[in-house]
Design a protein around this motif. Structure first.
Motif, PDB file in Angstrom:
ATOM      1  N   CYS A  47       0.833  -1.216   0.000  1.00  0.00           N
ATOM      2  CA  CYS A  47       0.000   0.000   0.000  1.00  0.00           C
ATOM      3  C   CYS A  47       0.862   1.258   0.000  1.00  0.00           C
ATOM      4  CB  CYS A  47      -0.920   0.007   1.220  1.00  0.00           C
ATOM      5  SG  CYS A  47      -2.293  -1.120   1.131  1.00  0.00           S
ATOM      6  N   PHE A  48       1.903   1.263   0.807  1.00  0.00           N
ATOM      7  CA  PHE A  48       2.792   2.421   0.881  1.00  0.00           C
ATOM      8  C   PHE A  48       3.455   2.679  -0.470  1.00  0.00           C
ATOM      9  CE2 PHE A  48       6.976   4.311   1.776  1.00  0.00           C
ATOM     10  CZ  PHE A  48       6.555   5.486   2.387  1.00  0.00           C
ATOM     11  N   ILE A  49       3.949   1.622  -1.111  1.00  0.00           N
ATOM     12  CA  ILE A  49       4.591   1.779  -2.425  1.00  0.00           C
ATOM     13  C   ILE A  49       3.586   2.293  -3.446  1.00  0.00           C
ATOM     14  CG2 ILE A  49       5.661   0.505  -4.340  1.00  0.00           C
ATOM     15  CD1 ILE A  49       6.956  -1.288  -2.182  1.00  0.00           C
ATOM     16  N   ALA A  50       2.359   1.762  -3.390  1.00  0.00           N
ATOM     17  CA  ALA A  50       1.322   2.213  -4.333  1.00  0.00           C
ATOM     18  C   ALA A  50       0.993   3.689  -4.124  1.00  0.00           C
ATOM     19  CB  ALA A  50       0.072   1.353  -4.182  1.00  0.00           C
ATOM     20  N   ILE A  51       0.911   4.119  -2.886  1.00  0.00           N
ATOM     21  CA  ILE A  51       0.576   5.520  -2.603  1.00  0.00           C
ATOM     22  C   ILE A  51       1.704   6.456  -3.048  1.00  0.00           C
ATOM     23  CG2 ILE A  51       0.208   7.173  -0.723  1.00  0.00           C
ATOM     24  CD1 ILE A  51      -1.353   4.916   0.716  1.00  0.00           C
ATOM     25  N   VAL A  52       2.939   6.090  -2.731  1.00  0.00           N
ATOM     26  CA  VAL A  52       4.076   6.946  -3.090  1.00  0.00           C
ATOM     27  C   VAL A  52       4.232   7.030  -4.609  1.00  0.00           C
ATOM     28  CG1 VAL A  52       6.599   7.119  -2.978  1.00  0.00           C
ATOM     29  CG2 VAL A  52       5.288   6.615  -0.912  1.00  0.00           C
ATOM     30  N   THR A  53       4.129   5.907  -5.281  1.00  0.00           N
ATOM     31  CA  THR A  53       4.293   5.920  -6.745  1.00  0.00           C
ATOM     32  C   THR A  53       3.079   6.518  -7.448  1.00  0.00           C
ATOM     33  OG1 THR A  53       3.525   3.627  -6.861  1.00  0.00           O
ATOM     34  CG2 THR A  53       5.902   3.988  -6.764  1.00  0.00           C
ATOM     35  N   ALA A  54       1.931   6.544  -6.778  1.00  0.00           N
ATOM     36  CA  ALA A  54       0.739   7.164  -7.382  1.00  0.00           C
ATOM     37  C   ALA A  54       0.943   8.666  -7.555  1.00  0.00           C
ATOM     38  CB  ALA A  54      -0.490   6.894  -6.528  1.00  0.00           C
ATOM     39  N   PHE A  55       1.638   9.285  -6.608  1.00  0.00           N
ATOM     40  CA  PHE A  55       1.909  10.719  -6.744  1.00  0.00           C
ATOM     41  C   PHE A  55       2.785  10.990  -7.969  1.00  0.00           C
ATOM     42  CE2 PHE A  55       0.800  10.816  -2.182  1.00  0.00           C
ATOM     43  CZ  PHE A  55      -0.179  11.786  -2.255  1.00  0.00           C
ATOM     44  N   GLY A  56       3.782  10.158  -8.187  1.00  0.00           N
ATOM     45  CA  GLY A  56       4.627  10.315  -9.376  1.00  0.00           C
ATOM     46  C   GLY A  56       3.838  10.117 -10.657  1.00  0.00           C
ATOM     47  N   TRP A  57       2.912   9.190 -10.636  1.00  0.00           N
ATOM     48  CA  TRP A  57       2.087   8.917 -11.819  1.00  0.00           C
ATOM     49  C   TRP A  57       1.101  10.061 -12.066  1.00  0.00           C
ATOM     50  CZ3 TRP A  57      -3.214   6.909 -12.011  1.00  0.00           C
ATOM     51  CH2 TRP A  57      -3.593   6.512 -13.294  1.00  0.00           C
ATOM     52  N   LEU A  58       0.478  10.568 -10.996  1.00  0.00           N
ATOM     53  CA  LEU A  58      -0.522  11.625 -11.155  1.00  0.00           C
ATOM     54  C   LEU A  58       0.088  12.972 -11.556  1.00  0.00           C
ATOM     55  CD1 LEU A  58      -2.887  10.881  -8.150  1.00  0.00           C
ATOM     56  CD2 LEU A  58      -3.368  10.558 -10.579  1.00  0.00           C
ATOM     57  N   PHE A  59       1.283  13.256 -11.071  1.00  0.00           N
ATOM     58  CA  PHE A  59       1.897  14.557 -11.360  1.00  0.00           C
ATOM     59  C   PHE A  59       2.853  14.509 -12.552  1.00  0.00           C
ATOM     60  CE2 PHE A  59       0.832  15.051  -6.777  1.00  0.00           C
ATOM     61  CZ  PHE A  59      -0.124  16.027  -6.960  1.00  0.00           C
ATOM     62  N   ASP A  60       2.783  13.450 -13.339  1.00  0.00           N
ATOM     63  CA  ASP A  60       3.599  13.339 -14.541  1.00  0.00           C
ATOM     64  C   ASP A  60       3.042  14.299 -15.596  1.00  0.00           C
ATOM     65  OD1 ASP A  60       5.311  12.569 -16.527  1.00  0.00           O
ATOM     66  OD2 ASP A  60       4.464  10.562 -16.782  1.00  0.00           O
ATOM     67  N   GLN A  61       3.923  15.074 -16.218  1.00  0.00           N
ATOM     68  CA  GLN A  61       3.504  16.074 -17.198  1.00  0.00           C
ATOM     69  C   GLN A  61       3.013  15.433 -18.496  1.00  0.00           C
ATOM     70  OE1 GLN A  61       3.243  19.321 -16.564  1.00  0.00           O
ATOM     71  NE2 GLN A  61       3.939  18.907 -14.481  1.00  0.00           N
ATOM     72  N   GLN A  62       3.471  14.240 -18.809  1.00  0.00           N
ATOM     73  CA  GLN A  62       3.116  13.578 -20.067  1.00  0.00           C
ATOM     74  C   GLN A  62       1.787  12.836 -19.991  1.00  0.00           C
ATOM     75  OE1 GLN A  62       6.322  10.948 -20.887  1.00  0.00           O
ATOM     76  NE2 GLN A  62       7.756  12.562 -21.461  1.00  0.00           N
ATOM     77  N   ILE A  63       1.159  12.770 -18.823  1.00  0.00           N
ATOM     78  CA  ILE A  63      -0.031  11.938 -18.646  1.00  0.00           C
ATOM     79  C   ILE A  63      -1.193  12.403 -19.533  1.00  0.00           C
ATOM     80  CG2 ILE A  63      -1.166  13.106 -16.709  1.00  0.00           C
ATOM     81  CD1 ILE A  63      -1.500  10.328 -15.446  1.00  0.00           C
ATOM     82  N   THR A  64      -1.254  13.682 -19.835  1.00  0.00           N
ATOM     83  CA  THR A  64      -2.345  14.179 -20.678  1.00  0.00           C
ATOM     84  C   THR A  64      -2.081  13.934 -22.157  1.00  0.00           C
ATOM     85  OG1 THR A  64      -1.337  16.365 -20.690  1.00  0.00           O
ATOM     86  CG2 THR A  64      -3.022  15.945 -19.020  1.00  0.00           C
ATOM     87  N   GLU A  65      -0.843  13.692 -22.520  1.00  0.00           N
ATOM     88  CA  GLU A  65      -0.481  13.552 -23.930  1.00  0.00           C
ATOM     89  C   GLU A  65      -0.437  12.096 -24.397  1.00  0.00           C
ATOM     90  OE1 GLU A  65       3.270  15.472 -23.908  1.00  0.00           O
ATOM     91  OE2 GLU A  65       2.434  17.416 -23.382  1.00  0.00           O
ATOM     92  N   ILE A  66      -0.350  11.154 -23.474  1.00  0.00           N
ATOM     93  CA  ILE A  66      -0.234   9.746 -23.858  1.00  0.00           C
ATOM     94  C   ILE A  66      -1.455   8.975 -23.345  1.00  0.00           C
ATOM     95  CG2 ILE A  66       2.289   9.718 -23.945  1.00  0.00           C
ATOM     96  CD1 ILE A  66       2.342   8.571 -21.164  1.00  0.00           C
ATOM     97  N   SER A  67      -1.620   7.766 -23.844  1.00  0.00           N
ATOM     98  CA  SER A  67      -2.776   6.959 -23.441  1.00  0.00           C
ATOM     99  C   SER A  67      -2.590   6.435 -22.013  1.00  0.00           C
ATOM    100  CB  SER A  67      -2.954   5.787 -24.407  1.00  0.00           C
ATOM    101  OG  SER A  67      -1.896   4.858 -24.242  1.00  0.00           O
ATOM    102  N   PHE A  68      -3.688   5.963 -21.466  1.00  0.00           N
ATOM    103  CA  PHE A  68      -3.689   5.433 -20.107  1.00  0.00           C
ATOM    104  C   PHE A  68      -2.753   4.231 -19.982  1.00  0.00           C
ATOM    105  CE2 PHE A  68      -5.590   2.390 -17.065  1.00  0.00           C
ATOM    106  CZ  PHE A  68      -5.443   3.122 -15.901  1.00  0.00           C
TER     107      PHE A  68
END
Length: 146
Positions: A47-68
């Motif tokens: 759970c801790f790893i998922a929460i910490v890495t979720a922040f990196g995934w959510l605040f990635d600048q490329q997330i809006t430009e690439i597919s899920f």
């Protein structure tokens, strides 16, 4: 040998049976503790790893430009931790973590029929015998007489 004596239990036999039953419950709960703690530790770490890495995934600048799917491939640790959590939940990690409390609640349910209970460590608690309605009636009016 008298047939009534063969089937009858003495109070010492009953006390020994209760002690053996109590020892078995305590032994079972003690043996399940380390296993439950290992599952709890693994689940908390995942759970801790998922929460910490979720922040990196959510605040990635490329997330809006690439597919899920492509964003999940870019963040492999987040994807693996989410997959690990899903597998753990499907395997019943919640039951493995709470196995001691599940067993205790089932023991308390069964022991309730025998006017007993047990504490959180598995030690038996003998409750006072309930007074039946007609026994309390007679004890009020015929106390010390007869």
């Amino acid at each position: 040998m008298n047939m009534a004596a063969v089937g009858a239990f003495t109070s010492m036999d009953q006390a020994e049976d209760l002690k053996a039953f109590e020892r078995r419950i305590v032994e079972l709960l003690d043996s399940l503790g380390p296993t439950a703690n290992k599952w709890k530790f693994g689940f908390i770490c995942t759970c801790f790893i998922a929460i910490v890495t979720a922040f990196g995934w959510l605040f990635d600048q490329q997330i809006t430009e690439i597919s899920f799917v492509q964003s999940l491939f870019n963040h492999k640790l987040f994807s693996l931790s989410c997959f690990g959590l899903l597998v753990m939940l499907l395997m019943g990690v919640h039951k493995r973590i709470l196995i001691q409390s599940i067993i205790l609640s089932r023991c308390r349910t069964v022991l309730q029929d025998f006017n007993m209970s047990c504490d959180d460590r598995g030690r038996l608690i003998l409750k006072p015998r309930p007074i039946k309605e007609n026994e309390s009636y007679y004890s009020r009016f015929y106390q010390g007489h007869g």
